[in-house]
Design a protein around this motif. Structure first.
Motif, PDB file in Angstrom:
ATOM      1  N   UNK A 141     -54.141  18.704   9.356  1.00 22.86           N
ATOM      2  CA  UNK A 141     -54.603  19.862   9.997  1.00 22.86           C
ATOM      3  C   UNK A 141     -56.064  20.048  10.225  1.00 22.86           C
ATOM      4  N   UNK A 142     -56.930  19.347   9.337  1.00 23.62           N
ATOM      5  CA  UNK A 142     -58.371  19.656   9.635  1.00 23.62           C
ATOM      6  C   UNK A 142     -58.617  18.678  10.721  1.00 23.62           C
ATOM      7  N   UNK A 143     -57.933  17.937  11.197  1.00 20.45           N
ATOM      8  CA  UNK A 143     -58.319  17.290  12.877  1.00 20.45           C
ATOM      9  C   UNK A 143     -57.929  17.991  13.976  1.00 20.45           C
ATOM     10  N   UNK A 144     -57.171  18.934  13.724  1.00 18.82           N
ATOM     11  CA  UNK A 144     -56.596  19.615  14.722  1.00 18.82           C
ATOM     12  C   UNK A 144     -57.411  21.133  15.117  1.00 18.82           C
ATOM     13  N   UNK A 145     -57.404  21.254  16.481  1.00 21.90           N
ATOM     14  CA  UNK A 145     -57.875  22.528  16.837  1.00 21.90           C
ATOM     15  C   UNK A 145     -57.037  23.868  16.359  1.00 21.90           C
ATOM     16  N   UNK A 146     -57.772  24.962  15.888  1.00 30.07           N
ATOM     17  CA  UNK A 146     -57.028  26.066  15.240  1.00 30.07           C
ATOM     18  C   UNK A 146     -56.257  26.671  16.372  1.00 30.07           C
ATOM     19  N   UNK A 147     -55.085  26.893  16.276  1.00 32.81           N
ATOM     20  CA  UNK A 147     -54.466  27.421  17.101  1.00 32.81           C
ATOM     21  C   UNK A 147     -53.548  26.668  18.170  1.00 32.81           C
ATOM     22  N   UNK A 148     -53.863  25.366  18.137  1.00 32.42           N
ATOM     23  CA  UNK A 148     -53.074  24.476  18.934  1.00 32.42           C
ATOM     24  C   UNK A 148     -51.718  24.100  18.694  1.00 32.42           C
ATOM     25  N   UNK A 149     -50.963  23.657  19.592  1.00 30.63           N
ATOM     26  CA  UNK A 149     -49.407  23.392  19.390  1.00 30.63           C
ATOM     27  C   UNK A 149     -49.215  22.526  18.083  1.00 30.63           C
TER      28      UNK A 149
END
Length: 376
Positions: A141-149
């Motif tokens: 999750x740390x590698x993903x943009x907040x709010x992304x699918x």
């Protein structure tokens, strides 16, 4: 006869005192801690005691050790911080653990509080077991943009793991805490099912009572949603004046639920500022609803982040009280946003206030529809 009566009364008093003492002992806890490091001057334990009073207990560290004593009715998730702890929940000198009414030991290293060695708590053992299972998801999750699918998918998987654990472990206080945490994002039928499965003793915990209260609130006061009249409120703002929702009649209002310790909230501040700058002249007002740990942190966050809109304070200690603004509006996780139109009608929910976690892009699209024709 008088001697016999006196003996009877005395025995009654002794029995009563013994019962009270026994109850007190059952609720008593002792935490013996050691700290590996030379810069920790004191620690602060925050919990709700057996009288249902929120406690922030500060203990000085002497010879790299400390002892904390108190009383709690049931195991509960608490926080331990120190003079080195910053505002973020992920701070390396912040520890969340399950406190139980018994003797416990904690061995901590400075800047490594989350890796503390804790003994004496069955609930803590369960908490650590589950934490290991969901850790890989949070790393991704740390590698993903907040709010992304992808981020939404990962959070949904974590939620499923936690609720499955709760369903399979009805005798666990951790299960009650997990259901309580997710209760506002669950359909009422699902919430009733999870609650019904809990052991009767677990239902008596603060988490069980919160869940029961939420179920009853659905029956007595339906969940406030889009199209409903926004519940009114009044509270002291950061300048010491009373702020009420009624004073914003004729304006479009965005309730912004957040806190200085909330990393996702911090990350969204630039976008919220951009939206405010774009639509403020067209009638948008923002009311920040703070869930900070204390008013000092709240005001410092407003100043440091240069948040030039309205602000009111709820605080973490009032977070679950029925009259709290976040409870009235059904907000449990942050960041969360609720949009109210100029007539005082709730338009929609976003991020933590919404079951589908609608994004700030969705919010801006709605504002564009509402305010695109307005210009001052």
């Amino acid at each position: 006869m008088k001697i016999k009566s006196l003996i009877t009364v005395t025995l009654g008093v002794i029995i009563l005192l013994s019962c009270n003492q026994s109850k007190t002992n059952r609720n008593a806890f002792t935490v013996k801690g050691t700290i590996d490091g030379s810069n920790t001057e004191y620690v602060v334990l925050r919990y709700t005691d057996s009288s249902d009073v929120y406690v922030s207990d500060t203990l000085m560290v002497k010879d790299n050790s400390f002892i904390i004593q108190g009383s709690i009715t049931h195991p509960q998730l608490v926080s331990l911080t120190s003079n080195l702890t910053g505002v973020f929940m992920e701070d390396p000198n912040r520890l969340r653990f399950f406190l139980e009414p018994k003797e416990m030991e904690i061995n901590i290293k400075e800047d490594q509080f989350p890796d503390a060695l804790i003994t004496g708590s069955k609930s803590q053992n369960e908490y650590e077991y589950l934490a290991k299972e969901i850790k890989p998801y949070y790393e991704k999750l740390k590698l993903e943009e907040i709010g992304s699918k992808k981020a939404e998918q990962l959070l949904a998987e974590v939620k499923n793991i936690e609720l499955n654990y709760a369903n399979n472990n009805p005798n666990s206080y951790l299960s009650a805490q997990l259901i309580d945490f997710h209760r506002r994002g669950l359909p009422i039928d699902s919430l009733k099912m999870f609650y019904a499965g809990l052991d009767p003793i677990i239902k008596e915990s603060s988490y069980g009572l919160d869940i029961q209260e939420t179920i009853e609130s659905y029956i007595v006061t339906p969940f406030v949603d889009s199209g409903d009249v926004a519940p009114g409120f009044s509270s002291e703002n950061n300048d010491g004046n009373i702020l009420s929702l009624n004073q914003f009649k004729g304006k479009t209002v965005l309730l912004d639920f957040g806190a200085g310790w909330c990393v996702p909230c911090k990350k969204e501040i630039p976008e919220v500022k951009r939206i405010f700058d774009k639509y403020h002249s067209k009638g948008l007002e923002i009311i920040g609803v703070s869930l900070d740990e204390d008013k000092t942190s709240w005001k410092e966050n407003i100043k440091n982040e240069n948040l030039n809109w309205h602000h009111i304070y709820v605080g973490t200690d009032k977070f679950r009280e029925p009259e709290s603004i976040n409870v009235v509006y059904g907000v449990q996780s942050i960041p969360a946003y609720i949009l109210i139109n100029e007539n005082g009608i709730m338009i929609d929910r976003y991020r933590g206030a919404d079951k589908k976690d609608k994004s700030l892009k969705d919010l801006e699209a709605k504002l564009e529809t509402l305010l695109s024709s307005n210009s001052l």
